[in-house]
Scaffold this motif. Structure first.
Motif, PDB file in Angstrom:
ATOM      1  N   ARG A  47     -21.957  32.263 -48.942  1.00 46.39           N
ATOM      2  CA  ARG A  47     -22.576  31.203 -48.152  1.00 46.39           C
ATOM      3  C   ARG A  47     -21.793  29.905 -48.326  1.00 46.39           C
ATOM      4  NH1 ARG A  47     -24.092  35.028 -45.930  1.00 46.39           N
ATOM      5  NH2 ARG A  47     -26.123  36.015 -46.045  1.00 46.39           N
ATOM      6  N   PRO A  48     -21.646  29.147 -47.247  1.00 46.55           N
ATOM      7  CA  PRO A  48     -20.797  27.953 -47.321  1.00 46.55           C
ATOM      8  C   PRO A  48     -21.359  26.855 -48.220  1.00 46.55           C
ATOM      9  CG  PRO A  48     -21.837  28.148 -45.150  1.00 46.55           C
ATOM     10  CD  PRO A  48     -22.153  29.399 -45.893  1.00 46.55           C
ATOM     11  N   TRP A  49     -22.645  26.931 -48.584  1.00 47.88           N
ATOM     12  CA  TRP A  49     -23.199  25.887 -49.455  1.00 47.88           C
ATOM     13  C   TRP A  49     -23.041  26.246 -50.934  1.00 47.88           C
ATOM     14  CZ3 TRP A  49     -26.177  28.557 -45.825  1.00 47.88           C
ATOM     15  CH2 TRP A  49     -26.958  29.602 -46.332  1.00 47.88           C
ATOM     16  N   ASP A  50     -22.527  27.429 -51.229  1.00 50.66           N
ATOM     17  CA  ASP A  50     -22.360  27.837 -52.622  1.00 50.66           C
ATOM     18  C   ASP A  50     -21.331  26.959 -53.330  1.00 50.66           C
ATOM     19  OD1 ASP A  50     -24.094  29.863 -52.165  1.00 50.66           O
ATOM     20  OD2 ASP A  50     -22.587  31.460 -52.158  1.00 50.66           O
ATOM     21  N   VAL A  51     -21.548  26.748 -54.592  1.00 50.74           N
ATOM     22  CA  VAL A  51     -20.546  26.069 -55.410  1.00 50.74           C
ATOM     23  C   VAL A  51     -19.923  27.149 -56.297  1.00 50.74           C
ATOM     24  CG1 VAL A  51     -20.153  24.260 -57.132  1.00 50.74           C
ATOM     25  CG2 VAL A  51     -21.976  23.998 -55.419  1.00 50.74           C
TER      26      VAL A  51
ATOM     27  N   GLU B  76     -18.699  19.799 -38.876  1.00 51.65           N
ATOM     28  CA  GLU B  76     -19.451  21.057 -38.786  1.00 51.65           C
ATOM     29  C   GLU B  76     -19.492  21.765 -40.130  1.00 51.65           C
ATOM     30  OE1 GLU B  76     -18.484  23.592 -35.569  1.00 51.65           O
ATOM     31  OE2 GLU B  76     -18.326  21.928 -34.165  1.00 51.65           O
ATOM     32  N   LEU B  77     -20.656  22.317 -40.426  1.00 52.58           N
ATOM     33  CA  LEU B  77     -20.827  23.000 -41.711  1.00 52.58           C
ATOM     34  C   LEU B  77     -20.498  24.483 -41.586  1.00 52.58           C
ATOM     35  CD1 LEU B  77     -24.213  21.320 -42.700  1.00 52.58           C
ATOM     36  CD2 LEU B  77     -21.935  20.722 -43.506  1.00 52.58           C
TER      37      LEU B  77
ATOM     38  N   PHE C 189     -30.533  23.234 -40.487  1.00 51.43           N
ATOM     39  CA  PHE C 189     -30.694  22.573 -39.191  1.00 51.43           C
ATOM     40  C   PHE C 189     -29.461  22.775 -38.305  1.00 51.43           C
ATOM     41  CE2 PHE C 189     -34.798  20.532 -38.756  1.00 51.43           C
ATOM     42  CZ  PHE C 189     -35.321  20.766 -40.019  1.00 51.43           C
ATOM     43  N   GLU C 190     -28.279  22.805 -38.895  1.00 51.48           N
ATOM     44  CA  GLU C 190     -27.099  23.079 -38.058  1.00 51.48           C
ATOM     45  C   GLU C 190     -27.141  24.526 -37.552  1.00 51.48           C
ATOM     46  OE1 GLU C 190     -22.934  21.735 -38.920  1.00 51.48           O
ATOM     47  OE2 GLU C 190     -22.517  23.847 -38.489  1.00 51.48           O
ATOM     48  N   PHE C 191     -27.597  25.428 -38.423  1.00 49.46           N
ATOM     49  CA  PHE C 191     -27.704  26.832 -38.030  1.00 49.46           C
ATOM     50  C   PHE C 191     -28.630  26.984 -36.814  1.00 49.46           C
ATOM     51  CE2 PHE C 191     -29.538  31.146 -38.539  1.00 49.46           C
ATOM     52  CZ  PHE C 191     -28.360  31.875 -38.472  1.00 49.46           C
TER      53      PHE C 191
ATOM     54  N   GLU D 295     -20.959  34.440 -41.072  1.00 49.19           N
ATOM     55  CA  GLU D 295     -20.997  34.677 -39.616  1.00 49.19           C
ATOM     56  C   GLU D 295     -21.981  35.801 -39.262  1.00 49.19           C
ATOM     57  OE1 GLU D 295     -16.878  35.531 -39.052  1.00 49.19           O
ATOM     58  OE2 GLU D 295     -17.134  37.674 -39.310  1.00 49.19           O
ATOM     59  N   ASP D 296     -22.222  36.700 -40.224  1.00 46.55           N
ATOM     60  CA  ASP D 296     -23.189  37.773 -39.956  1.00 46.55           C
ATOM     61  C   ASP D 296     -24.599  37.234 -39.752  1.00 46.55           C
ATOM     62  OD1 ASP D 296     -21.522  40.173 -40.043  1.00 46.55           O
ATOM     63  OD2 ASP D 296     -21.194  39.657 -42.150  1.00 46.55           O
ATOM     64  N   LEU D 297     -24.889  36.076 -40.343  1.00 48.64           N
ATOM     65  CA  LEU D 297     -26.204  35.463 -40.116  1.00 48.64           C
ATOM     66  C   LEU D 297     -26.352  35.116 -38.638  1.00 48.64           C
ATOM     67  CD1 LEU D 297     -26.403  32.990 -43.149  1.00 48.64           C
ATOM     68  CD2 LEU D 297     -27.612  35.161 -42.909  1.00 48.64           C
ATOM     69  N   PHE D 298     -25.257  34.657 -38.041  1.00 46.97           N
ATOM     70  CA  PHE D 298     -25.284  34.332 -36.609  1.00 46.97           C
ATOM     71  C   PHE D 298     -25.429  35.609 -35.777  1.00 46.97           C
ATOM     72  CE2 PHE D 298     -23.474  30.447 -38.230  1.00 46.97           C
ATOM     73  CZ  PHE D 298     -24.048  29.481 -37.424  1.00 46.97           C
ATOM     74  N   TYR D 299     -24.553  36.574 -36.046  1.00 48.68           N
ATOM     75  CA  TYR D 299     -24.612  37.822 -35.260  1.00 48.68           C
ATOM     76  C   TYR D 299     -25.999  38.461 -35.336  1.00 48.68           C
ATOM     77  CZ  TYR D 299     -19.505  37.735 -34.893  1.00 48.68           C
ATOM     78  OH  TYR D 299     -18.213  37.394 -34.614  1.00 48.68           O
ATOM     79  N   ALA D 300     -26.573  38.440 -36.535  1.00 47.94           N
ATOM     80  CA  ALA D 300     -27.864  39.105 -36.731  1.00 47.94           C
ATOM     81  C   ALA D 300     -28.963  38.437 -35.900  1.00 47.94           C
ATOM     82  CB  ALA D 300     -28.227  39.092 -38.207  1.00 47.94           C
ATOM     83  N   HIS D 301     -29.005  37.102 -35.953  1.00 50.90           N
ATOM     84  CA  HIS D 301     -30.020  36.396 -35.155  1.00 50.90           C
ATOM     85  C   HIS D 301     -29.766  36.573 -33.657  1.00 50.90           C
ATOM     86  CE1 HIS D 301     -30.997  34.443 -38.987  1.00 50.90           C
ATOM     87  NE2 HIS D 301     -32.160  34.122 -38.436  1.00 50.90           N
ATOM     88  N   MET D 302     -28.487  36.507 -33.280  1.00 53.42           N
ATOM     89  CA  MET D 302     -28.153  36.687 -31.859  1.00 53.42           C
ATOM     90  C   MET D 302     -28.606  38.069 -31.378  1.00 53.42           C
ATOM     91  SD  MET D 302     -24.341  35.128 -32.149  1.00 53.42           S
ATOM     92  CE  MET D 302     -23.661  35.961 -30.727  1.00 53.42           C
TER      93      MET D 302
END
Ligand code: XUL
Ligand code: CO
Length: 461
Positions: free
Chosen positions: A74-78, A3-4, A98-100, A361-368
Motif C-alpha cells: 500500500r502506498p501509505w506504508d512506511v 496524486e497519491l 478520499f482520493e481513492f 492497483e488491484d484495489l481499483f480493479y476490484a471495485h471497478m
C-alpha cells in the motif's frame, strides 16, 4: 496536492476501449450520470446504486490468512509496514481513502470505529484518538461532498468481547459495549450517517453447556432499545440495520439469516426501529442464495442495505470476494428495484481483494469490477421488470386462485367442509389435469437471454 495513487480517474467507456479490463481502466456498464426511472422516480445511476467503499477492507486489510503473513503493498506504508499503532499513519490513510473514492467516482463509504484509529489504554484515550480521525474525515467530507453510508462499532475485535458485546455474561464488558456504541452514535449523528449497522460479531454461542441463551437474547434486545433511545435523545435519525450472518465467528450466531433475524425483531417488538443489511457471502453460509435473503427482507418491508460481496461455492467460510457473478447480481438487483432502491442504504463493498492481488492497483480493479457487475445486473433487471418477465410467470402460475374455489379461499369464503365437497365431486385424473409444468429450464434460458441481449446492446453502444 499531488496524486497519491498511481491510477487514472475511472470513467465510463461503455466498452469503447475493447474487452480487456486491465487495459481499458474504465467502466463498461456503470455510467454514473445515465438516468433510470423506478416507480415514477427518475435518478442517475450513481444515485440509485450508491456504491460505498469499506474502510476495513480497502484501507486496513493486509490479506493475512491463517497460514501466512499479509501480502498487501500500500502506498501509505512506511518501509512496507502499515503501523496500526500510529496516529500519524491513521490520519494519512484518510487522504488516501478520499482520493481513492474520488478516482473511482464513488460517493459513499462505511467504517467501524476501530478501523479508523488505534485503541488507547482507556475508553477516553480510545475516543480521543478516534475523534482526531473523525475530525479529519468530517473536514474531507465537507470539502469533497462524499457521504457516509453507514458506520458501525466493532464489538468483536478486542479480547474483552471474547464472549460477546451485548450478549456477554460479564456486566463490565456489557457496560463497555454500551459506552462504545454511545460514542459511535454520536459520530453517526455528526457525520450524518444514512444508516447505523449492528453486525453481531461475537453475539452467539459456542455451547449450551455454559450459555443462558434466553438471558443473552433479552440483554441484546434491551441493548438495542437503549441504543435507539440514545439516538432519539441526540437527534440521530439514520436507519438502524441488523446484519444477519450464520456460524462465524461463533458456532451459533443469533442473527443467522433474514428470517431468524425478523423473528428476533418481532419477538422483542423491535421491527419498527430496524431494517436489515444483507451480505452475499453471509447468505451462502446460511445455506441460501443472496437473492433469497433479499426477497425475504423486501417482502417483510425490511430491506435496508446491501453488502455487495460473494463467497465461493467450495469454501465454507466468509471470504468476502468482490462480486463478479452477473447471474446473482441480476437477481439481487431485481429485488433492489422491486424495493424501489435503497433510500437509506446502498451497495457497500464489504469485499477484499484476493491475497495474490497484492498491488494497490488491484484495489481499483476490484471495485471497478464490482461496480460494473452490479451496474450490469441493474440494467438486466430493469429490462426484465419492464417486460414483466417474472411477474407474468408468477401471475400465471397462481391463476387458479383468481377464480372459483381458489378465489373463495383467498377471500376467506371457503371452509375445510367446502373444500371437501368440492374435491369429492372430482376424479383424481381431473384434479391432476389442473397441475401445470414449472418450465424452469425454459425460464432459466430466458433469463440468460435477457443477460446476453441487454448487456450485448449496452456494451460498445
Ligand atoms: C462480517 C461483516 C462485517 C459487517 C460490519 O462478516 O460482514 O464487516 O459488515 O461489521
Ligand atoms: Co458485512
Amino acid at each position: 496536492m499531488s496524486e497519491l495513487f498511481d491510477f487514472p480517474k475511472v470513467e465510463f467507456l461503455g466498452g469503447a476501449k475493447g474487452v480487456n479490463f486491465l487495459d481499458a481502466k474504465g467502466y463498461n456498464f456503470y455510467n454514473p450520470e445515465e438516468v433510470f426511472t423506478i416507480n415514477g422516480k427518475t435518478k442517475s445511476m450513481k444515485d440509485w446504486m450508491k456504491f460505498s467503499v469499506a474502510y476495513w477492507h480497502t484501507m486496513d486489510q493486509r490479506m493475512v490468512d491463517p497460514f501466512g503473513e499479509g501480502t498487501a503493498e500500500r502506498p501509505w506504508d512506511v518501509d512496507g509496514v502499515d503501523d496500526v499503532t500510529s496516529m500519524e499513519q491513521a490520519l494519512k490513510k484518510v487522504d488516501y481513502m478520499f482520493e481513492f473514492m474520488d478516482k473511482l467516482g464513488v460517493e459513499y463509504f462505511a467504517f467501524h470505529d476501530r478501523d479508523l484509529a488505534p485503541e488507547g489504554k482507556t475508553l477516553a484515550e480510545t475516543n480521543s484518538n478516534l475523534d482526531k480521525v473523525v475530525d479529519k474525515i468530517e473536514q474531507k467530507m465537507q470539502e469533497t461532498g462524499k457521504k457516509l453510508l453507514w458506520n458501525t462499532s466493532s464489538l468483536f475485535t478486542n479480547k474483552r468481547f471474547l464472549a460477546g458485546g451485548a450478549t456477554t455474561p460479564f456486566a463490565d464488558v456489557f457496560a463497555y459495549a454500551a459506552a462504545q456504541i454511545k460514542h459511535s452514535l454520536e459520530i453517526a449523528k455528526r457525520l450524518n450517517s444514512e444508516s447505523y449497522v449492528f453486525w453481531g460479531g461475537r453475539e452467539g454461542y459456542e455451547s449450551l453447556l455454559n450459555t443462558d441463551t434466553k438471558r443473552e437474547l433479552d440483554h441484546i434486545a434491551k441493548f438495542f432499545k437503549l441504543a435507539k433511545l440514545y439516538a432519539n435523545e441526540i437527534g440521530y435519525t439514520g436507519q438502524f440495520l441488523l446484519e444477519p450472518k450464520p456460524k462465524e465467528p461463533t458456532a451459533h450466531q443469533y442473527d443467522t439469516d433474514v428470517q431468524t433475524t425478523i423473528a428476533f425483531l418481532k419477538t422483542y417488538d423491535l421491527e419498527k426501529d430496524f431494517k436489515l443489511n444483507l451480505e452475499g457471502n453471509h447468505a451462502y453460509l446460511a445455506g441460501h442464495t443472496y437473492e433469497h435473503e433479499a426477497r425475504f427482507a423486501r417482502e417483510a418491508g425490511l430491506l435496508g442495505s446491501l453488502d455487495a460481496n460473494m463467497g465461493d461455492k467450495q469454501t465454507g467460510w466468509d471470504i468476502d470476494e468482490f462480486p463478479n457473478d452477473i447471474y446473482e447480481a441480476t437477481l439481487v438487483m431485481y429485488e433492489f428495484i422491486k424495493n424501489g432502491g435503497l433510500p437509506t442504504g446502498g451497495l457497500n463493498f464489504d469485499s477484499k481483494v484476493r491475497r495474490a492481488s497484492f498491488k494497490a492497483e488491484d484495489l481499483f480493479y476490484a471495485h471497478m469490477a464490482g461496480m460494473d457487475v452490479y451496474a450490469a445486473g441493474f440494467r438486466v433487471a430493469m429490462k426484465m421488470i419492464e417486460d414483466n418477465f417474472l411477474e407474468n410467470i408468477y401471475k400465471e402460475r397462481y391463476a387458479s386462485f383468481d377464480t372459483g374455489i381458489g378465489a373463495d379461499f383467498e377471500n376467506d369464503k371457503a371452509t375445510f367442509a367446502d373444500f371437501e365437497a368440492y374435491i369429492l365431486n372430482k376424479t383424481n385424473e381431473e384434479i391432476f389435469a389442473t397441475v401445470e409444468s414449472g418450465h424452469l429450464e425454459a425460464i432459466k434460458a430466458t433469463l440468460n437471454n435477457y443477460i446476453y441481449s441487454v448487456l450485448g446492446s449496452t456494451f460498445n453502444k
